[in-house]
Design a protein around this motif. Sequence first.
Motif, PDB file in Angstrom:
ATOM      1  N   GLN B 135      10.232  59.119  15.925  1.00  0.00           N
ATOM      2  CA  GLN B 135      11.241  58.729  16.900  1.00  0.00           C
ATOM      3  C   GLN B 135      11.370  59.765  17.994  1.00  0.00           C
ATOM      4  O   GLN B 135      11.069  60.930  17.794  1.00  0.00           O
ATOM      5  N   GLY B 136      11.801  59.325  19.162  1.00  0.00           N
ATOM      6  CA  GLY B 136      11.956  60.239  20.274  1.00  0.00           C
ATOM      7  C   GLY B 136      11.797  59.507  21.588  1.00  0.00           C
ATOM      8  O   GLY B 136      11.757  58.279  21.614  1.00  0.00           O
ATOM      9  N   ALA B 137      11.696  60.262  22.670  1.00  0.00           N
ATOM     10  CA  ALA B 137      11.611  59.660  23.994  1.00  0.00           C
ATOM     11  C   ALA B 137      10.383  58.765  24.118  1.00  0.00           C
ATOM     12  O   ALA B 137      10.439  57.672  24.679  1.00  0.00           O
ATOM     13  N   GLU B 138       9.246  59.241  23.545  1.00  0.00           N
ATOM     14  CA  GLU B 138       8.022  58.443  23.631  1.00  0.00           C
ATOM     15  C   GLU B 138       8.166  57.114  22.917  1.00  0.00           C
ATOM     16  O   GLU B 138       7.703  56.087  23.386  1.00  0.00           O
ATOM     17  N   ALA B 139       8.792  57.164  21.767  1.00  0.00           N
ATOM     18  CA  ALA B 139       8.979  55.938  20.992  1.00  0.00           C
ATOM     19  C   ALA B 139       9.802  54.936  21.790  1.00  0.00           C
ATOM     20  O   ALA B 139       9.539  53.730  21.758  1.00  0.00           O
ATOM     21  N   GLU B 140      10.769  55.466  22.529  1.00  0.00           N
ATOM     22  CA  GLU B 140      11.606  54.553  23.314  1.00  0.00           C
ATOM     23  C   GLU B 140      10.819  53.906  24.449  1.00  0.00           C
ATOM     24  O   GLU B 140      10.971  52.723  24.726  1.00  0.00           O
ATOM     25  N   VAL B 141       9.991  54.691  25.091  1.00  0.00           N
ATOM     26  CA  VAL B 141       9.170  54.138  26.169  1.00  0.00           C
ATOM     27  C   VAL B 141       8.223  53.090  25.607  1.00  0.00           C
ATOM     28  O   VAL B 141       8.089  51.992  26.155  1.00  0.00           O
ATOM     29  N   TRP B 142       7.562  53.424  24.501  1.00  0.00           N
ATOM     30  CA  TRP B 142       6.635  52.478  23.900  1.00  0.00           C
ATOM     31  C   TRP B 142       7.353  51.179  23.566  1.00  0.00           C
ATOM     32  O   TRP B 142       6.875  50.089  23.870  1.00  0.00           O
ATOM     33  N   THR B 143       8.518  51.315  22.956  1.00  0.00           N
ATOM     34  CA  THR B 143       9.287  50.144  22.544  1.00  0.00           C
ATOM     35  C   THR B 143       9.672  49.280  23.736  1.00  0.00           C
ATOM     36  O   THR B 143       9.559  48.053  23.692  1.00  0.00           O
ATOM     37  N   ARG B 144      10.091  49.930  24.821  1.00  0.00           N
ATOM     38  CA  ARG B 144      10.480  49.167  26.008  1.00  0.00           C
ATOM     39  C   ARG B 144       9.286  48.422  26.588  1.00  0.00           C
ATOM     40  O   ARG B 144       9.366  47.242  26.911  1.00  0.00           O
ATOM     41  N   ARG B 145       8.158  49.098  26.669  1.00  0.00           N
ATOM     42  CA  ARG B 145       6.975  48.451  27.252  1.00  0.00           C
ATOM     43  C   ARG B 145       6.394  47.388  26.323  1.00  0.00           C
ATOM     44  O   ARG B 145       5.834  46.391  26.771  1.00  0.00           O
ATOM     45  N   HIS B 146       6.528  47.636  25.021  1.00  0.00           N
ATOM     46  CA  HIS B 146       6.056  46.658  24.046  1.00  0.00           C
ATOM     47  C   HIS B 146       6.803  45.344  24.220  1.00  0.00           C
ATOM     48  O   HIS B 146       6.221  44.265  24.281  1.00  0.00           O
ATOM     49  N   LYS B 147       8.111  45.458  24.353  1.00  0.00           N
ATOM     50  CA  LYS B 147       8.916  44.258  24.542  1.00  0.00           C
ATOM     51  C   LYS B 147       8.582  43.589  25.879  1.00  0.00           C
ATOM     52  O   LYS B 147       8.445  42.371  25.957  1.00  0.00           O
ATOM     53  N   ALA B 148       8.414  44.416  26.914  1.00  0.00           N
ATOM     54  CA  ALA B 148       8.088  43.866  28.236  1.00  0.00           C
ATOM     55  C   ALA B 148       6.782  43.065  28.177  1.00  0.00           C
ATOM     56  O   ALA B 148       6.670  41.988  28.769  1.00  0.00           O
ATOM     57  N   PHE B 149       5.818  43.589  27.438  1.00  0.00           N
ATOM     58  CA  PHE B 149       4.533  42.888  27.302  1.00  0.00           C
ATOM     59  C   PHE B 149       4.710  41.546  26.603  1.00  0.00           C
ATOM     60  O   PHE B 149       4.252  40.500  27.086  1.00  0.00           O
ATOM     61  N   HIS B 150       5.406  41.559  25.487  1.00  0.00           N
ATOM     62  CA  HIS B 150       5.566  40.307  24.735  1.00  0.00           C
ATOM     63  C   HIS B 150       6.376  39.277  25.521  1.00  0.00           C
ATOM     64  O   HIS B 150       6.084  38.086  25.472  1.00  0.00           O
ATOM     65  N   MET B 151       7.370  39.755  26.259  1.00  0.00           N
ATOM     66  CA  MET B 151       8.158  38.802  27.044  1.00  0.00           C
ATOM     67  C   MET B 151       7.338  38.274  28.221  1.00  0.00           C
ATOM     68  O   MET B 151       7.489  37.122  28.618  1.00  0.00           O
TER      69      MET B 151
END
Lengths: 240, 240
Positions: B135-151
């Motif tokens: 967990q950390g800042a990188e995880a948050e960025v990955w998570t945000r972009r992951h969701k953006a991709f799927h949406m």
Amino acid sequence: MTRTASEIDLEQRDAPRTVSEAIYRRLRSDIIWGVLVPGAPLRSDELRRKYDVGISPLREALSRLASERLVTSSGQRGFRVAPIGDASVVDITRTRLVIECAALERSIEVGDVAWETRVVATHHALSRVPFPTSQGAEAEVWTRRHKAFHMALLSACQSEWQIYLADLLFDQAERFRILRAVKTAAAGRQRDPAKEHQEIVDAVLDRDLERSIAALRSHYRVTMEMALEALASPAEEALQ
Amino acid sequence: MTRTASEIDLEQRDAPRTVSEAIYRRLRSDIIWGVLVPGAPLRSDELRRKYDVGISPLREALSRLASERLVTSSGQRGFRVAPIGDASVVDITRTRLVIECAALERSIEVGDVAWETRVVATHHALSRVPFPTSQGAEAEVWTRRHKAFHMALLSACQSEWQIYLADLLFDQAERFRILRAVKTAAAGRQRDPAKEHQEIVDAVLDRDLERSIAALRSHYRVTMEMALEALASPAEEALQ
DNA sequence: TTATTTTTAAATTTCCAAATTTGAGGTATC
DNA sequence: GATACCTCAAATTTGGAAATTTAAAAATAA
């Protein structure tokens, strides 16, 4: 129209435990039945007086309704009854077909005798209420049993989420079904939903997936098309 | 990890306009990231102090989260973080596949070049963040972009409702994806989601419906199975 | 000892008044 | 005449205090 003991029990079992819950249900019902008209602003002071509740439970109820998309909210600018437009009628119909078809498919696959019994029972109860031609106590009973029947169809799908979403979208669709009923009541044109329901039950009891889904699709498509017609002729509203 | 100007713009564009909205987002994020652990009681006084807000916006936020099913509420007995169990993991996965498959099918049918571009762009942005191991800042960025991709994959489906529901269920699934990641971080077992995403993109750009849906199904099934494994071995939690 | 009632502290829920924000109408300025 | 800037009433939003409810501990009775 008298109500059966079991129906009263059911309602008392989950009677509202808080003011918040009570006002939520009243607002929800008034929105679905068009008492609060689509697009109308929901001012806290007005509602507070009208429904005789404090601001806190009122706002709480409005927040919940907002995430169910029965009301819209924009920060610092208050709440409004969610408008009904052609696009949302089509969208809601398509989306609920996606969910209900999946849930119905699963129910037909794994449903047991208890499920069949629920379908037959709710269908019978519904068939004994005449399709209402105007708003009133009968219309409310019909509406309640209609929903109970449709939810029974899905009740063996083993997915709480699919049932929850179907419920949510059913109420959304109820708004434009009722809007349609009110607008075209004067014109006298009526559909015959009893026949459509019978077709669904027959297909489901035969465990005929394709026929069941076709019947459900067609049932909802009729509702959608009549709602779109009603929306296209807003002038009729003026006829009394 | 620096953030692009457009990402910052995006966030400022819909920055929270009210305290209610702000606390809603913080709670939501803390629930999804497991800071507020599944099943934990959410006492108003505690939260009021911890997040430094009044009771009114707090309750409003909790009400909203309750209708999104991220928290449970029972009248007069307060709120709790919604628990995560085997049944809900399976249910959420099944249900989001129902919605996303329908939305993806439609997107593949009617999506234009702008849609393809969104898919390629969000996929590229995602591919440039390494899959986070903690967990950390990188995880948050990955998570945000992951969701953006799927949406983005669904963004041409022409159904606001399907997008809204997919969004809702994505966050639900995010909870157990993150839970899994935390629990098995020590064990070192990792998946390779980049390859799975690439397969989806390839199939989608080929407008190959069957292959696209198979890739999406398999992608989500892996997530589900790893989450179920993590749930089956709660002892690992004690390792540090 | 077990079951029932009473008490009590903690927590939720609700009302309300104060603070903030919006948008409309008027005023000044260019 | 058009634009920008105030002013102010109306409406939303918020914090906290009061009322209500729950559930656990203590006391009583069987």
